[in-house]
Each structure stands twice: as C-alpha cells, then as structure tokens.
Write a protein that holds these residues in place. Sequence first.
Motif, PDB file in Angstrom:
ATOM      1  N   ASN A 383      33.871  37.481  36.912  1.00 33.32           N
ATOM      2  CA  ASN A 383      32.697  37.453  35.823  1.00 33.32           C
ATOM      3  C   ASN A 383      31.825  36.445  36.149  1.00 33.32           C
ATOM      4  OD1 ASN A 383      36.050  36.470  34.911  1.00 33.32           O
ATOM      5  ND2 ASN A 383      34.044  35.237  33.717  1.00 33.32           N
ATOM      6  N   GLY A 384      30.865  36.616  35.064  1.00 29.57           N
ATOM      7  CA  GLY A 384      29.720  35.054  34.732  1.00 29.57           C
ATOM      8  C   GLY A 384      30.325  34.016  34.354  1.00 29.57           C
ATOM      9  N   ARG A 385      30.306  33.285  34.582  1.00 28.86           N
ATOM     10  CA  ARG A 385      30.370  31.452  34.021  1.00 28.86           C
ATOM     11  C   ARG A 385      29.063  30.929  33.456  1.00 28.86           C
ATOM     12  NH1 ARG A 385      35.476  29.758  35.519  1.00 28.86           N
ATOM     13  NH2 ARG A 385      36.775  32.276  36.192  1.00 28.86           N
ATOM     14  N   LEU A 386      29.047  30.363  32.284  1.00 29.52           N
ATOM     15  CA  LEU A 386      27.665  29.714  31.748  1.00 29.52           C
ATOM     16  C   LEU A 386      27.706  28.223  31.916  1.00 29.52           C
ATOM     17  CD1 LEU A 386      25.991  29.702  29.560  1.00 29.52           C
ATOM     18  CD2 LEU A 386      27.210  28.818  27.699  1.00 29.52           C
ATOM     19  N   SER A 387      26.562  27.835  32.609  1.00 26.47           N
ATOM     20  CA  SER A 387      26.721  26.669  33.257  1.00 26.47           C
ATOM     21  C   SER A 387      27.099  25.216  32.600  1.00 26.47           C
ATOM     22  CB  SER A 387      25.777  26.390  34.409  1.00 26.47           C
ATOM     23  OG  SER A 387      24.368  26.080  33.245  1.00 26.47           O
ATOM     24  N   TRP A 403      27.313  30.035  41.719  1.00 27.41           N
ATOM     25  CA  TRP A 403      28.063  30.940  41.922  1.00 27.41           C
ATOM     26  C   TRP A 403      28.339  31.905  41.456  1.00 27.41           C
ATOM     27  CZ3 TRP A 403      32.737  31.550  40.315  1.00 27.41           C
ATOM     28  CH2 TRP A 403      33.446  31.230  39.403  1.00 27.41           C
ATOM     29  N   SER A 404      28.833  32.630  40.335  1.00 30.67           N
ATOM     30  CA  SER A 404      28.704  33.422  39.692  1.00 30.67           C
ATOM     31  C   SER A 404      28.416  34.805  39.544  1.00 30.67           C
ATOM     32  CB  SER A 404      29.501  32.806  38.543  1.00 30.67           C
ATOM     33  OG  SER A 404      28.338  32.614  37.323  1.00 30.67           O
ATOM     34  N   ARG A 405      27.916  34.552  39.784  1.00 32.87           N
ATOM     35  CA  ARG A 405      26.676  35.958  40.077  1.00 32.87           C
ATOM     36  C   ARG A 405      26.672  37.008  41.138  1.00 32.87           C
ATOM     37  NH1 ARG A 405      22.652  32.028  42.412  1.00 32.87           N
ATOM     38  NH2 ARG A 405      22.219  33.360  44.944  1.00 32.87           N
ATOM     39  N   PRO A 406      27.323  38.259  41.539  1.00 35.66           N
ATOM     40  CA  PRO A 406      27.461  38.396  42.201  1.00 35.66           C
ATOM     41  C   PRO A 406      27.092  38.616  43.453  1.00 35.66           C
ATOM     42  CG  PRO A 406      27.273  39.616  39.851  1.00 35.66           C
ATOM     43  CD  PRO A 406      26.892  38.826  39.863  1.00 35.66           C
ATOM     44  N   ALA A 407      27.625  39.538  44.483  1.00 37.78           N
ATOM     45  CA  ALA A 407      26.760  39.203  45.744  1.00 37.78           C
ATOM     46  C   ALA A 407      26.052  40.417  46.517  1.00 37.78           C
ATOM     47  CB  ALA A 407      27.884  38.526  47.040  1.00 37.78           C
ATOM     48  N   PHE A 408      26.461  41.193  45.151  1.00 41.11           N
ATOM     49  CA  PHE A 408      25.909  42.531  45.368  1.00 41.11           C
ATOM     50  C   PHE A 408      26.267  43.271  44.208  1.00 41.11           C
ATOM     51  CE2 PHE A 408      26.238  47.524  46.122  1.00 41.11           C
ATOM     52  CZ  PHE A 408      24.817  47.519  46.569  1.00 41.11           C
ATOM     53  N   MET A 409      25.390  43.796  43.751  1.00 39.16           N
ATOM     54  CA  MET A 409      25.227  44.508  42.468  1.00 39.16           C
ATOM     55  C   MET A 409      24.348  45.861  42.589  1.00 39.16           C
ATOM     56  SD  MET A 409      23.945  42.316  39.774  1.00 39.16           S
ATOM     57  CE  MET A 409      23.957  43.323  38.387  1.00 39.16           C
ATOM     58  N   VAL A 437      21.631  35.937  36.471  1.00 39.18           N
ATOM     59  CA  VAL A 437      22.603  37.044  35.481  1.00 39.18           C
ATOM     60  C   VAL A 437      24.165  37.361  36.474  1.00 39.18           C
ATOM     61  CG1 VAL A 437      21.041  37.702  35.034  1.00 39.18           C
ATOM     62  CG2 VAL A 437      22.052  39.257  35.973  1.00 39.18           C
ATOM     63  N   GLY A 438      25.695  37.743  35.895  1.00 35.81           N
ATOM     64  CA  GLY A 438      26.702  37.452  35.959  1.00 35.81           C
ATOM     65  C   GLY A 438      27.151  38.221  35.103  1.00 35.81           C
ATOM     66  N   TYR A 439      28.164  39.363  35.381  1.00 34.56           N
ATOM     67  CA  TYR A 439      29.332  40.314  34.890  1.00 34.56           C
ATOM     68  C   TYR A 439      29.900  39.492  33.807  1.00 34.56           C
ATOM     69  CZ  TYR A 439      29.089  42.675  38.786  1.00 34.56           C
ATOM     70  OH  TYR A 439      28.819  43.424  39.825  1.00 34.56           O
ATOM     71  N   ALA A 440      29.911  39.695  32.137  1.00 33.36           N
ATOM     72  CA  ALA A 440      29.709  39.424  30.971  1.00 33.36           C
ATOM     73  C   ALA A 440      31.265  40.061  31.177  1.00 33.36           C
ATOM     74  CB  ALA A 440      29.085  40.209  30.012  1.00 33.36           C
ATOM     75  N   SER A 441      31.704  40.805  31.191  1.00 31.60           N
ATOM     76  CA  SER A 441      32.904  42.015  31.110  1.00 31.60           C
ATOM     77  C   SER A 441      34.280  41.310  32.740  1.00 31.60           C
ATOM     78  CB  SER A 441      33.192  43.041  31.289  1.00 31.60           C
ATOM     79  OG  SER A 441      34.445  43.776  30.539  1.00 31.60           O
ATOM     80  N   LYS A 442      35.267  41.313  32.329  1.00 32.61           N
ATOM     81  CA  LYS A 442      36.366  41.128  32.765  1.00 32.61           C
ATOM     82  C   LYS A 442      37.127  42.438  33.457  1.00 32.61           C
ATOM     83  CE  LYS A 442      38.035  36.196  31.644  1.00 32.61           C
ATOM     84  NZ  LYS A 442      39.489  36.125  31.254  1.00 32.61           N
ATOM     85  N   PHE A 443      37.692  42.609  34.161  1.00 36.55           N
ATOM     86  CA  PHE A 443      38.208  43.660  34.891  1.00 36.55           C
ATOM     87  C   PHE A 443      39.293  43.549  35.715  1.00 36.55           C
ATOM     88  CE2 PHE A 443      32.914  43.960  35.575  1.00 36.55           C
ATOM     89  CZ  PHE A 443      32.700  44.756  34.681  1.00 36.55           C
ATOM     90  N   GLN A 444      40.057  44.493  35.140  1.00 36.37           N
ATOM     91  CA  GLN A 444      41.686  44.404  34.874  1.00 36.37           C
ATOM     92  C   GLN A 444      41.787  46.036  34.628  1.00 36.37           C
ATOM     93  OE1 GLN A 444      43.643  41.845  32.759  1.00 36.37           O
ATOM     94  NE2 GLN A 444      43.015  40.388  33.516  1.00 36.37           N
ATOM     95  N   LEU A 445      42.005  47.399  36.274  1.00 38.00           N
ATOM     96  CA  LEU A 445      41.888  48.250  36.206  1.00 38.00           C
ATOM     97  C   LEU A 445      43.432  49.396  36.157  1.00 38.00           C
ATOM     98  CD1 LEU A 445      38.442  48.575  38.785  1.00 38.00           C
ATOM     99  CD2 LEU A 445      38.631  47.765  35.948  1.00 38.00           C
ATOM    100  N   PHE A 446      43.406  50.082  35.170  1.00 38.28           N
ATOM    101  CA  PHE A 446      44.192  50.746  35.401  1.00 38.28           C
ATOM    102  C   PHE A 446      43.745  52.201  35.796  1.00 38.28           C
ATOM    103  CE2 PHE A 446      46.903  54.380  33.219  1.00 38.28           C
ATOM    104  CZ  PHE A 446      48.156  54.373  33.843  1.00 38.28           C
ATOM    105  N   ASP A 447      44.062  52.870  37.246  1.00 34.57           N
ATOM    106  CA  ASP A 447      43.976  53.589  37.699  1.00 34.57           C
ATOM    107  C   ASP A 447      44.406  54.901  37.531  1.00 34.57           C
ATOM    108  OD1 ASP A 447      43.150  55.886  40.138  1.00 34.57           O
ATOM    109  OD2 ASP A 447      41.671  54.592  40.376  1.00 34.57           O
ATOM    110  N   VAL A 448      44.643  56.127  37.324  1.00 35.56           N
ATOM    111  CA  VAL A 448      45.839  57.528  37.371  1.00 35.56           C
ATOM    112  C   VAL A 448      44.672  58.733  38.125  1.00 35.56           C
ATOM    113  CG1 VAL A 448      46.975  59.458  36.286  1.00 35.56           C
ATOM    114  CG2 VAL A 448      46.588  57.403  35.201  1.00 35.56           C
ATOM    115  N   ASN A 449      45.114  58.832  39.060  1.00 31.88           N
ATOM    116  CA  ASN A 449      44.732  59.977  40.226  1.00 31.88           C
ATOM    117  C   ASN A 449      45.215  61.251  40.221  1.00 31.88           C
ATOM    118  OD1 ASN A 449      43.822  61.503  43.094  1.00 31.88           O
ATOM    119  ND2 ASN A 449      42.627  60.110  42.571  1.00 31.88           N
TER     120      ASN A 449
END
Length: 600
Positions: A383-387, A403-409, A437-449
């Motif tokens: 996720n992004g960080r405010l400097s 550094w907190s901006r995504p390398a690819f999006m 710009v960076g991601y405002a949200s964190k990502f912790q995913l629960f996946d059902v397949n």
Amino acid sequence: MQAPREEQARRAAAAASPRSVPRRSVLAATLAASLFVTAGAAHAEAPRESAMVKLIRGLISSGALDKATGEALLAQAQTEAFAAQQASQQATQQATQQAAATPPAGAPRVEAGDVRVPYIPQTVRDEIRDEVKGEVMAQAKAEGWAAPNELPEWTKRIHIEGDMRLRNESRFYSSNNNNIQIDFAAINKSSNGVDVNPNTSVALPPLLNTRENRTNQWRARARFGIFADVSDSIKAGVRVAASNDNSPVSTNTTLGGGLAKKDIWLDQAWVSYQATDWMNVIGGRFAPPFVTTDMLFSPDLNLDGIAARFDKDLPINRDINLFGSIGFIPLEYSNDNAPSNSQDKMHSEYKWLLGAQVGANWKIDSANRLRGALAYYDFHNINGRLSSPCALYAGATSCDSDWSRPAFMQKGNTLMLLRNISLNPLDPANTAQPQFVGYASKFQLFDVNLRWDTRVAGVYGLRFDANFIRNLAYNENAMFTRANGGIVNNFGAGDATRASFKSGPNAYMLQATFGKPSPAARGDWNVMFGYKRIEPDAVPDAFNDSTFHGGGTNARGYYLGGSYALDKNAWVTGRWISTKEVFGPPLSIDTLQFEFNARF
C-alpha cells in the motif's frame, strides 16, 4: 616264401622290443618341445591383440568413442592383457616343472627348461570372445557411449517445450464512455510524475483511450523452454517469451511497428527438489503453485521466490487426494542508492507476498469429480505511504515515500497521492507539485475455489468453475486516514468527496465449459460461458487478466467462446468479452478475439 615270412616276424619282434620305444618317443618329444618353445618365445616377443583391444580400436575408429577416452581404455586393456599373459606363462612353467618331476608311466621325460603349453580349443576361444564382446557392448549401450544410432545418455534427461499463438483482436468502446480516465500507470512510469498544481501545469495528465475503437490488431505469443531432469529428485527449467515490454501479465507482441525485431524476455528460470513423494520445493521464477483463476493471477503471470507444494492421497480413501501450497514471493525491493544525490540514504524497504492454500480432489465415481481449495494471500507492504514534508522546490529530487508506488499496475484500485510537498514560502501558489500514486488499500485475500467435472449423456464433458475472493483488509476509513485527503479516483460523477466514494472488497466468477476443457487431439472441441464481477479493491489490479475490461479491477461482465482442435496440439479459439465498470464514470469495453494455437 619262408624266408620273407621269418624276416617279417623278426622285424615285428624288433619293433615290439621295449628298448626301441623310449628312443623314438624321446626323439618325438624333443622335436615337439622345441617347436612349442619356439612358438612360445615368438608369442612372448610379439603378443597378439586381444578381442577387447580390437573392440576398443574399432570404437575409436568409428567415432562412437572419443579419442581421449578410447586411448585410456586401450592402455588399460593392453596392460591387463600383458599381465594375464605373464601369469599364464608362469603357471605353465610351474606345471611343466611338476610334470617333469613326476612324469606319468609311459610318458616321455620332460627336461628342465621345457615349456608346456596347454591347448585351448577353437570353440572355447569363440565363446570367451563372444562373452566379452557382449558384456562390453551391453555396458556401452547402457551408458550411451558406443551406440552410433543413439544420443548420449545426458540428452535423454533434457526435453524441450514451447507454444505459439497468433491472435487477431478488436476492442470496441462505447461512445457514452467518460473520456477523462487518467492513466495512473503512465504517471508512475514517468521519472517526475505529474504536476497537480494547475498554476504551474496547464497540460492534462496522461489519459486512457475510452472512445476510439481499435480493430484488427495482430498479436503473437511465442514461448520456448528447456527443462532437465538433473537427477531423480532435482529438476530445472528455463523458458523465454516474446513480449512488447516487461509487463508481468502478458507475453503478447503486437505485430507491425515498422517490422522492427521483437523483444525476448526471461519468462521462467527455476530449480525444484522432490524432497519426498508428496512434497516438492521450487525456487526461482516459476508458474504460480496455487489453484486459482485469472481474477487474481493472469495465465501469463510467473512468480519470483520460493514455494513448496504438497500432494498426497488420503490413506483411508484413495479416491480423495489432498494438496496444498505455500509460497514466499518477493515483489519489489527499494532502490539501494536512493536518493542518488544525497549522503543520507533511505532505509531498505521491500514488498512481498505470502500465500498459503489447502485443497482436495474427490473422485466421486467414473463420471464425477470435485475439487475445492481455500487460500490466503497476504500482500505485505504494497500500500502507498504519505511522505514526510518534501521540499522539492529547494532542490530535493525525490521524497521518502516514492518507493511505495507500484512497480507495475493496470487500473481500478483506489489510489492516493504519495508526496507531502512543502510549498515555497516565497511563492506558494506557484510551487510545482509533481506527484506519484500508490494503493490506498491493503490487501489480505481470502480465496475460495470450486470445480465440478461431470458428463452429459455419458459422453460429453461438462465443467463448472466458481471462484470467490474477499479482501479482508479492506477498510474505507483506514484508506482515507492513510491518504490524508489524497484519494484521487473511484468517486461518483460531479465531485470528489467522501460521500460520493464508491469501492468494494469482493470478486466472484462463474463459468461453464462444455466439451474438452483443453483440446489436444484432432476433433476435440469445447464451448464456454462465464461471468465476472471484480470490485475496485477486491484484489491488486497489477496481476490479473489483461484482456477482461483491459485488465485490472472495477469491472463486471460476461464472456463466451469456443475452441476446436484442427490437429494434434493445434487448435483455434474464438472469444467475445463484454464488460463495464462496477462503480464510477461509465466505461464499457467489448473485445473480440480469434486465435490459432500450437503446442510442441
């Protein structure tokens, strides 16, 4: 007549006289011994080549055995043959001496120095030669060093794989689409970001095409890999792929471009270790070890890092197979030398993914199979960080959160401005404010397949797939607090206030495939239909399918298509995809694809 008869009798008696026997026998024995001694001496001076020596010389001359190895084997064979000859001569001399000491009754006397040479019948010599030749050739064939029509043994442990895809693609955009869709990925790729101060920059930021159709674009995908069985438990592989750029989610190359040569990239490079019959460890760059769909990981995506995969039949029921995976995937490291023009360097930061999954396959009967899997993916520190306050006007070239901006999006995730730019006190209104710009949200995913394979009318295959993903870390309040008012997208029309903000943490997919899911033999076919809905912050938009809605999140829609195998490992596919936004300004995209695939 009497005289001759008496003369004959006298001669016969003389011939039978005991005194005449030893003389003639000794004469014959002396002559034979002389011949044998002469032959033995000649043999010792010029030894004949053995069958082994002749065989090795033949292998060298034919090229089946390299010269260096052949000369070493030849020297060893000659040495062993000479040693055997010497041992044979010594044994013969000992036997002769013993025979001379105790000659049998009626046998000629053997004098000291005589050599007794045993006679070996031709049939025995032929058997020995054939036996030695058979053993040597068997060893040569097993090791692959003397079989002219076969490849060396090490080549049997290496195999080559590859595939080729030629695609014609058209994208159709609705004329009602909003034409101010900022290309945030392009902003982050630039070296200076985009100036958000309207007083110092009157140019628009990079924008996405949302209204002009793109038809009949030809694209190709080519992948080529070499894989080796290093040993019974260790394997390694390297694969390269053509691509326009270093995008992790696509290996497509757009044809044309003035006929310029196409780029080749390292697509895979891994080594694996089969620790037990149920556990495999792999490291390097490899295909995702998790059971998932393209809502999370594109089919072309490969992961860096290390992972372990588990696979075991249930002991009490062989129709149930348990599987699992765990992986540590480094996503990005901060620059070791940032800022480059400062004596004080920033501390090390890195982004990584920890993934874990468990699942089971159940063979219900000959026509029905079920597969289910649960997974958890923790995208750490992405996720992004405010400097901290950043005085770019005073000569600083970067801020401590760059550094907190995504390398690819791609597009769709909620984004925030990363730089807290200090204003020039002498001219605050005209202070340039270049932003990333960076991601405002964190990502912790629960996946059902889930997957169910069955048959219709006992002949035709039918497969149902379902996938549900929820971002457990989604929190709107935390996002706005983290951004300190710097949220820049996913607002409703008209304003950019908290009240009009729209996002969501869920994604799901349903798909049905009728026929052979993966056509391989001539005449195989399938048709399929599916629906997806991916809310803006359900998954990171960087890693999923690049075709559905042009890649990323904040997308929903259906797709249908079919495939037919023209020949073995060669098939054609047609696909229609119709998508639109989940929240925010209108963005409808329809995609039509026709492609030819070949695999070897």
